[in-house]
Structure formats: C-alpha cells, structure tokens
Design a protein around this motif. Structure first.
Motif, PDB file in Angstrom:
ATOM      1  N   MET A   1       0.835  -1.117  -0.108  1.00  0.00           N
ATOM      2  CA  MET A   1      -0.180  -0.133  -0.422  1.00  0.00           C
ATOM      3  C   MET A   1       0.748   1.603   0.055  1.00  0.00           C
ATOM      4  SD  MET A   1      -2.997   0.266   2.594  1.00  0.00           S
ATOM      5  CE  MET A   1      -4.716   0.229   2.139  1.00  0.00           C
ATOM      6  N   GLY A   2       0.504   2.655  -0.770  1.00  0.00           N
ATOM      7  CA  GLY A   2       1.110   3.834  -0.667  1.00  0.00           C
ATOM      8  C   GLY A   2       0.232   4.792  -0.933  1.00  0.00           C
ATOM      9  N   THR A   3       0.937   5.463  -1.532  1.00  0.00           N
ATOM     10  CA  THR A   3       1.105   6.648  -2.375  1.00  0.00           C
ATOM     11  C   THR A   3       1.397   7.517  -3.468  1.00  0.00           C
ATOM     12  OG1 THR A   3       2.112   8.540  -1.497  1.00  0.00           O
ATOM     13  CG2 THR A   3      -0.364   7.753   0.021  1.00  0.00           C
ATOM     14  N   SER A   4       0.760   7.767  -4.183  1.00  0.00           N
ATOM     15  CA  SER A   4       0.995   8.308  -5.952  1.00  0.00           C
ATOM     16  C   SER A   4       0.691   9.629  -5.732  1.00  0.00           C
ATOM     17  CB  SER A   4       0.787   7.152  -6.839  1.00  0.00           C
ATOM     18  OG  SER A   4       0.673   5.832  -7.005  1.00  0.00           O
ATOM     19  N   GLU A   5       1.533  10.646  -6.321  1.00  0.00           N
ATOM     20  CA  GLU A   5       1.096  12.518  -6.466  1.00  0.00           C
ATOM     21  C   GLU A   5       1.408  12.177  -8.153  1.00  0.00           C
ATOM     22  OE1 GLU A   5       3.532  16.029  -5.926  1.00  0.00           O
ATOM     23  OE2 GLU A   5       3.741  14.473  -4.154  1.00  0.00           O
ATOM     24  N   VAL A   6       0.034  12.777  -8.083  1.00  0.00           N
ATOM     25  CA  VAL A   6      -0.006  12.665  -9.769  1.00  0.00           C
ATOM     26  C   VAL A   6      -0.640  14.685  -9.766  1.00  0.00           C
ATOM     27  CG1 VAL A   6      -0.719  10.076  -9.857  1.00  0.00           C
ATOM     28  CG2 VAL A   6      -3.017  12.279  -9.273  1.00  0.00           C
ATOM     29  N   ALA A   7      -1.020  14.596 -11.362  1.00  0.00           N
ATOM     30  CA  ALA A   7      -1.063  15.779 -11.455  1.00  0.00           C
ATOM     31  C   ALA A   7      -2.665  15.874 -12.918  1.00  0.00           C
ATOM     32  CB  ALA A   7       0.303  16.783 -12.062  1.00  0.00           C
ATOM     33  N   THR A   8      -2.894  16.988 -12.740  1.00  0.00           N
ATOM     34  CA  THR A   8      -3.784  17.384 -13.784  1.00  0.00           C
ATOM     35  C   THR A   8      -2.898  17.519 -14.951  1.00  0.00           C
ATOM     36  OG1 THR A   8      -5.108  19.271 -13.407  1.00  0.00           O
ATOM     37  CG2 THR A   8      -6.068  17.223 -12.657  1.00  0.00           C
ATOM     38  N   ASP A   9      -3.315  17.056 -16.359  1.00  0.00           N
ATOM     39  CA  ASP A   9      -2.632  17.591 -17.062  1.00  0.00           C
ATOM     40  C   ASP A   9      -3.494  18.832 -17.476  1.00  0.00           C
ATOM     41  OD1 ASP A   9      -5.365  16.939 -18.916  1.00  0.00           O
ATOM     42  OD2 ASP A   9      -3.453  15.278 -19.762  1.00  0.00           O
ATOM     43  N   GLU A  10      -3.262  19.740 -18.393  1.00  0.00           N
ATOM     44  CA  GLU A  10      -4.265  21.251 -19.759  1.00  0.00           C
ATOM     45  C   GLU A  10      -5.387  20.523 -19.741  1.00  0.00           C
ATOM     46  OE1 GLU A  10      -2.653  18.569 -23.225  1.00  0.00           O
ATOM     47  OE2 GLU A  10      -1.734  19.544 -21.022  1.00  0.00           O
ATOM     48  N   ARG A  11      -5.476  19.589 -19.661  1.00  0.00           N
ATOM     49  CA  ARG A  11      -7.362  18.958 -19.869  1.00  0.00           C
ATOM     50  C   ARG A  11      -7.750  18.241 -18.807  1.00  0.00           C
ATOM     51  NH1 ARG A  11      -8.190  15.625 -24.688  1.00  0.00           N
ATOM     52  NH2 ARG A  11     -10.193  15.867 -24.110  1.00  0.00           N
ATOM     53  N   GLY A  12      -6.906  18.825 -17.605  1.00  0.00           N
ATOM     54  CA  GLY A  12      -7.789  17.998 -16.576  1.00  0.00           C
ATOM     55  C   GLY A  12      -7.519  16.045 -16.231  1.00  0.00           C
ATOM     56  N   ARG A  13      -7.024  15.801 -16.896  1.00  0.00           N
ATOM     57  CA  ARG A  13      -7.015  14.468 -16.848  1.00  0.00           C
ATOM     58  C   ARG A  13      -5.966  14.185 -16.144  1.00  0.00           C
ATOM     59  NH1 ARG A  13      -6.658  13.565 -23.136  1.00  0.00           N
ATOM     60  NH2 ARG A  13      -4.644  14.660 -22.453  1.00  0.00           N
ATOM     61  N   ILE A  14      -5.824  13.445 -15.183  1.00  0.00           N
ATOM     62  CA  ILE A  14      -4.960  12.303 -14.230  1.00  0.00           C
ATOM     63  C   ILE A  14      -4.835  10.916 -15.009  1.00  0.00           C
ATOM     64  CG2 ILE A  14      -4.823  11.504 -11.877  1.00  0.00           C
ATOM     65  CD1 ILE A  14      -6.712  12.983 -11.186  1.00  0.00           C
ATOM     66  N   THR A  15      -3.171  10.709 -14.745  1.00  0.00           N
ATOM     67  CA  THR A  15      -2.826   9.254 -15.846  1.00  0.00           C
ATOM     68  C   THR A  15      -2.623   8.619 -14.657  1.00  0.00           C
ATOM     69  OG1 THR A  15      -2.342   9.980 -17.394  1.00  0.00           O
ATOM     70  CG2 THR A  15      -0.767   8.315 -16.507  1.00  0.00           C
ATOM     71  N   ILE A  16      -3.617   7.640 -14.250  1.00  0.00           N
ATOM     72  CA  ILE A  16      -3.061   5.994 -12.922  1.00  0.00           C
ATOM     73  C   ILE A  16      -2.163   5.507 -13.098  1.00  0.00           C
ATOM     74  CG2 ILE A  16      -4.582   4.405 -11.947  1.00  0.00           C
ATOM     75  CD1 ILE A  16      -7.361   6.120 -12.771  1.00  0.00           C
ATOM     76  N   PRO A  17      -1.192   5.503 -12.392  1.00  0.00           N
ATOM     77  CA  PRO A  17       0.048   4.686 -13.247  1.00  0.00           C
ATOM     78  C   PRO A  17      -0.047   2.664 -13.282  1.00  0.00           C
ATOM     79  CG  PRO A  17       0.205   5.578 -10.338  1.00  0.00           C
ATOM     80  CD  PRO A  17      -1.314   5.404 -11.707  1.00  0.00           C
ATOM     81  N   LYS A  18       0.015   2.913 -14.105  1.00  0.00           N
ATOM     82  CA  LYS A  18      -0.353   1.314 -14.549  1.00  0.00           C
ATOM     83  C   LYS A  18      -0.471   0.172 -13.528  1.00  0.00           C
ATOM     84  CE  LYS A  18       1.715  -2.261 -18.247  1.00  0.00           C
ATOM     85  NZ  LYS A  18       3.032  -2.438 -18.726  1.00  0.00           N
ATOM     86  N   GLU A  19       0.775  -0.041 -12.392  1.00  0.00           N
ATOM     87  CA  GLU A  19       0.972  -1.102 -11.863  1.00  0.00           C
ATOM     88  C   GLU A  19      -0.546  -0.988 -10.854  1.00  0.00           C
ATOM     89  OE1 GLU A  19       3.737   1.835 -10.534  1.00  0.00           O
ATOM     90  OE2 GLU A  19       3.738   0.787 -12.333  1.00  0.00           O
ATOM     91  N   LEU A  20      -0.993   0.361 -11.194  1.00  0.00           N
ATOM     92  CA  LEU A  20      -2.089   0.700  -9.993  1.00  0.00           C
ATOM     93  C   LEU A  20      -3.625   0.143 -11.217  1.00  0.00           C
ATOM     94  CD1 LEU A  20      -1.684   4.047  -7.968  1.00  0.00           C
ATOM     95  CD2 LEU A  20      -1.688   0.977  -7.132  1.00  0.00           C
ATOM     96  N   ARG A  21      -3.439   0.863 -12.244  1.00  0.00           N
ATOM     97  CA  ARG A  21      -4.199   0.270 -13.508  1.00  0.00           C
ATOM     98  C   ARG A  21      -4.506  -1.891 -13.312  1.00  0.00           C
ATOM     99  NH1 ARG A  21      -2.065   3.318 -16.694  1.00  0.00           N
ATOM    100  NH2 ARG A  21      -1.086   2.049 -17.779  1.00  0.00           N
ATOM    101  N   GLU A  22      -3.520  -2.242 -13.115  1.00  0.00           N
ATOM    102  CA  GLU A  22      -3.323  -3.822 -13.565  1.00  0.00           C
ATOM    103  C   GLU A  22      -3.595  -4.552 -12.345  1.00  0.00           C
ATOM    104  OE1 GLU A  22       0.931  -4.113 -14.384  1.00  0.00           O
ATOM    105  OE2 GLU A  22       0.372  -4.383 -16.367  1.00  0.00           O
ATOM    106  N   ARG A  23      -3.607  -3.579 -11.271  1.00  0.00           N
ATOM    107  CA  ARG A  23      -4.364  -4.564  -9.922  1.00  0.00           C
ATOM    108  C   ARG A  23      -5.940  -4.299  -9.239  1.00  0.00           C
ATOM    109  NH1 ARG A  23      -2.728  -2.476  -4.126  1.00  0.00           N
ATOM    110  NH2 ARG A  23      -3.833  -3.402  -2.958  1.00  0.00           N
TER     111      ARG A  23
END
Length: 83
Positions: A1-23
């Motif tokens: 379990m952990g935390t990830s820091e992400v930011a929105t792009d210019e269109r407001g989208r967030i990319t979810i890291p691949k390992e979290l999407r796979e899980r």
C-alpha cells in the motif's frame, strides 16, 4: 500500500500508474468527500461483486424484506442526522 502523487494535465486528466491499473482495473467511480476526492474501482460485474460480498442471510432475503430493511436503515440514519 502506498501513495502516488499525480497532477492533472491541461485538459484536467489524471494518469493512473500502470501498476495500479493492473491491480484495480480501468474503470473508477469518482467520489466527492467533504475534504477531498476518492477513486473507487468499479467491478466488471457489479451485481456479482455485491452477491459475493453479501452475507448468507442477505442472499436469502426477498425483495420485500430488502426494501423494508433499507427503509428502516434510512429512517434510522435520518434520525441520527436531525438535530
């Protein structure tokens, strides 16, 4: 379990890291909380997920019993929130 820091792009989208999407999968529900937001994974088959999480008593209950129980619970919660 952990935390990830992400930011929105210019269109407001967030990319979810691949390992979290796979899980957790590719589909999420965005829930607004009082002090933030939360992403909850959406199961491919929500009904099957609910059945799997239900107790044996709940699995055996009729729709009328479920409605009555839901109404009782809602009235109880409403009473707790009335001041």
């Amino acid at each position: 379990m952990g935390t990830s820091e992400v930011a929105t792009d210019e269109r407001g989208r967030i990319t979810i890291p691949k390992e979290l999407r796979e899980r957790f999968g590719e589909r999420y529900r965005l829930v607004e909380l009082r002090d933030g937001i939360k992403l909850l994974p959406r199961p491919d088959d929500p009904v099957a997920a609910l059945r799997g999480a239900a107790s044996e008593a709940l699995k055996q209950a009729s729709m009328d019993e479920l409605r009555a129980e839901g109404l009782d619970e809602a009235q109880e919660q409403a009473g707790e929130n009335v001041r």
